[in-house]
Scaffold this motif. Structure first.
Motif, PDB file in Angstrom:
ATOM      1  N   ASN A   6      31.961  10.756  63.093  1.00  0.00           N
ATOM      2  CA  ASN A   6      30.681  10.152  63.458  1.00  0.00           C
ATOM      3  C   ASN A   6      29.690  11.271  63.748  1.00  0.00           C
ATOM      4  OD1 ASN A   6      31.501   7.396  63.368  1.00  0.00           O
ATOM      5  ND2 ASN A   6      32.619   7.738  65.267  1.00  0.00           N
ATOM      6  N   ILE A   7      28.584  11.249  63.018  1.00  0.00           N
ATOM      7  CA  ILE A   7      27.593  12.318  63.082  1.00  0.00           C
ATOM      8  C   ILE A   7      26.247  11.715  63.471  1.00  0.00           C
ATOM      9  CG2 ILE A   7      26.390  14.114  61.763  1.00  0.00           C
ATOM     10  CD1 ILE A   7      28.906  13.944  59.824  1.00  0.00           C
ATOM     11  N   LEU A   8      25.543  12.409  64.352  1.00  0.00           N
ATOM     12  CA  LEU A   8      24.176  12.030  64.689  1.00  0.00           C
ATOM     13  C   LEU A   8      23.269  13.193  64.314  1.00  0.00           C
ATOM     14  CD1 LEU A   8      22.342   9.872  66.057  1.00  0.00           C
ATOM     15  CD2 LEU A   8      22.538  11.249  68.135  1.00  0.00           C
ATOM     16  N   MET A   9      22.225  12.886  63.556  1.00  0.00           N
ATOM     17  CA  MET A   9      21.221  13.885  63.173  1.00  0.00           C
ATOM     18  C   MET A   9      19.881  13.490  63.750  1.00  0.00           C
ATOM     19  SD  MET A   9      21.711  14.545  59.106  1.00  0.00           S
ATOM     20  CE  MET A   9      20.349  15.702  59.066  1.00  0.00           C
ATOM     21  N   MET A  10      19.124  14.484  64.160  1.00  0.00           N
ATOM     22  CA  MET A  10      17.758  14.252  64.628  1.00  0.00           C
ATOM     23  C   MET A  10      16.977  15.545  64.467  1.00  0.00           C
ATOM     24  SD  MET A  10      18.470  14.250  68.740  1.00  0.00           S
ATOM     25  CE  MET A  10      20.148  13.674  68.665  1.00  0.00           C
ATOM     26  N   HIS A  11      15.660  15.425  64.511  1.00  0.00           N
ATOM     27  CA  HIS A  11      14.842  16.637  64.520  1.00  0.00           C
ATOM     28  C   HIS A  11      14.573  17.016  65.974  1.00  0.00           C
ATOM     29  CE1 HIS A  11      12.263  19.804  63.196  1.00  0.00           C
ATOM     30  NE2 HIS A  11      11.253  19.315  63.902  1.00  0.00           N
ATOM     31  N   GLU A  12      13.660  16.303  66.610  1.00  0.00           N
ATOM     32  CA  GLU A  12      13.401  16.565  68.024  1.00  0.00           C
ATOM     33  C   GLU A  12      14.576  16.060  68.846  1.00  0.00           C
ATOM     34  OE1 GLU A  12       9.152  15.581  66.440  1.00  0.00           O
ATOM     35  OE2 GLU A  12      11.086  14.616  66.238  1.00  0.00           O
ATOM     36  N   PHE A  46      30.003  15.092  65.872  1.00  0.00           N
ATOM     37  CA  PHE A  46      29.024  16.152  65.630  1.00  0.00           C
ATOM     38  C   PHE A  46      27.623  15.617  65.927  1.00  0.00           C
ATOM     39  CE2 PHE A  46      32.506  16.983  62.691  1.00  0.00           C
ATOM     40  CZ  PHE A  46      32.750  18.335  62.886  1.00  0.00           C
ATOM     41  N   ILE A  47      26.796  16.468  66.539  1.00  0.00           N
ATOM     42  CA  ILE A  47      25.375  16.180  66.700  1.00  0.00           C
ATOM     43  C   ILE A  47      24.614  17.390  66.153  1.00  0.00           C
ATOM     44  CG2 ILE A  47      23.466  15.745  68.289  1.00  0.00           C
ATOM     45  CD1 ILE A  47      25.531  14.513  70.222  1.00  0.00           C
ATOM     46  N   PHE A  48      23.726  17.133  65.191  1.00  0.00           N
ATOM     47  CA  PHE A  48      22.910  18.173  64.582  1.00  0.00           C
ATOM     48  C   PHE A  48      21.446  17.893  64.890  1.00  0.00           C
ATOM     49  CE2 PHE A  48      26.253  17.773  61.023  1.00  0.00           C
ATOM     50  CZ  PHE A  48      27.146  18.581  61.691  1.00  0.00           C
ATOM     51  N   PHE A  49      20.700  18.933  65.280  1.00  0.00           N
ATOM     52  CA  PHE A  49      19.274  18.779  65.535  1.00  0.00           C
ATOM     53  C   PHE A  49      18.540  20.064  65.205  1.00  0.00           C
ATOM     54  CE2 PHE A  49      20.775  20.595  69.480  1.00  0.00           C
ATOM     55  CZ  PHE A  49      19.706  21.301  70.014  1.00  0.00           C
ATOM     56  N   ILE A  58      25.535   8.910  60.784  1.00  0.00           N
ATOM     57  CA  ILE A  58      26.226   9.065  59.509  1.00  0.00           C
ATOM     58  C   ILE A  58      27.721   9.047  59.786  1.00  0.00           C
ATOM     59  CG2 ILE A  58      26.592  10.612  57.532  1.00  0.00           C
ATOM     60  CD1 ILE A  58      23.824  11.885  58.420  1.00  0.00           C
ATOM     61  N   LYS A  59      28.474   8.443  58.899  1.00  0.00           N
ATOM     62  CA  LYS A  59      29.938   8.472  59.011  1.00  0.00           C
ATOM     63  C   LYS A  59      30.480   9.119  57.743  1.00  0.00           C
ATOM     64  CE  LYS A  59      33.859   5.962  60.546  1.00  0.00           C
ATOM     65  NZ  LYS A  59      34.155   6.011  61.939  1.00  0.00           N
ATOM     66  N   ILE A  60      31.228  10.204  57.918  1.00  0.00           N
ATOM     67  CA  ILE A  60      31.844  10.917  56.803  1.00  0.00           C
ATOM     68  C   ILE A  60      33.296  11.207  57.176  1.00  0.00           C
ATOM     69  CG2 ILE A  60      31.833  13.003  55.370  1.00  0.00           C
ATOM     70  CD1 ILE A  60      28.900  13.349  56.008  1.00  0.00           C
ATOM     71  N   ASP A  61      34.223  10.777  56.347  1.00  0.00           N
ATOM     72  CA  ASP A  61      35.646  11.074  56.567  1.00  0.00           C
ATOM     73  C   ASP A  61      36.070  10.825  58.013  1.00  0.00           C
ATOM     74  OD1 ASP A  61      35.793  11.886  53.903  1.00  0.00           O
ATOM     75  OD2 ASP A  61      35.341  13.962  54.416  1.00  0.00           O
ATOM     76  N   ASN A  62      35.730   9.687  58.554  1.00  0.00           N
ATOM     77  CA  ASN A  62      36.080   9.300  59.925  1.00  0.00           C
ATOM     78  C   ASN A  62      35.393  10.138  61.004  1.00  0.00           C
ATOM     79  OD1 ASN A  62      37.747   7.116  59.205  1.00  0.00           O
ATOM     80  ND2 ASN A  62      39.391   8.549  58.718  1.00  0.00           N
TER      81      ASN A  62
END
Length: 158
Positions: A87-93, A108-111, A81-85
């Motif tokens: 770079n974000i990575l989302m995942m569950h596992e 940012f990396i969210f899991f 995902i890109k929000i306001d410059n």
């Protein structure tokens, strides 16, 4: 302010608390890192004027309806995902977590999945697992609030 949640597992009592946090904390984006389980949780986190991003988890049994009811905003992960410059990575596992962290591609990396709180920072990347928002396994329901501008992360018990 961003809200990062994961592993809500249909705990409607906690979803009501999360809804109050969304209203109280001036949330501009909600990131759900999977394991909704069923679409019942969506009305508490899909709010007009607030961006929503989700990924499916391994316990999401009603994927077609989750996708439909979310306006196709819940997708398989990993999801970029890109929000306001940013770079974000989302995942569950967190299968690709180490590679993503070392890549330096993400701010940012969210899991989720592990039900354990993770909050660490590399030279460029902030990595967050908000823990489990349901509290079913650990008896501790948690979320993460992030100010994307100063990159401060606040893990909050609900």
């Amino acid at each position: 302010m961003w809200l990062i949640i994961s592993d809500t597992h249909d705990n409607m009592y906690k979803m009501k608390e999360i809804e109050k946090i969304i209203e109280r904390e001036n949330i501009t984006a909600v990131f759900h890192c999977g394991d909704f389980v069923a679409p019942f949780v969506l009305p508490y986190i899909l709010k007009e004027g607030i961006e929503f991003y989700g990924v499916f988890g391994n316990n999401d049994g009603e994927k077609l309806l989750l996708n439909e009811k979310s306006g196709k905003r819940i997708l398989p992960g990993p999801r970029e995902i890109k929000i306001d410059n940013y770079n974000i990575l989302m995942m569950h596992e967190p299968y690709s977590l180490n590679a993503a962290e070392k890549s330096g591609l993400y701010d940012f990396i969210f899991f989720g999945h592990t039900h354990e709180i993770v909050h660490r920072k590399t030279e460029k990347t902030i990595i967050v697992n908000p823990g489990e928002s349901s509290g079913w396994l650990t008896n501790r329901a948690t979320i993460a609030l992030i100010d994307p501008h100063d990159k401060e992360v606040n893990i909050m018990e609900i």
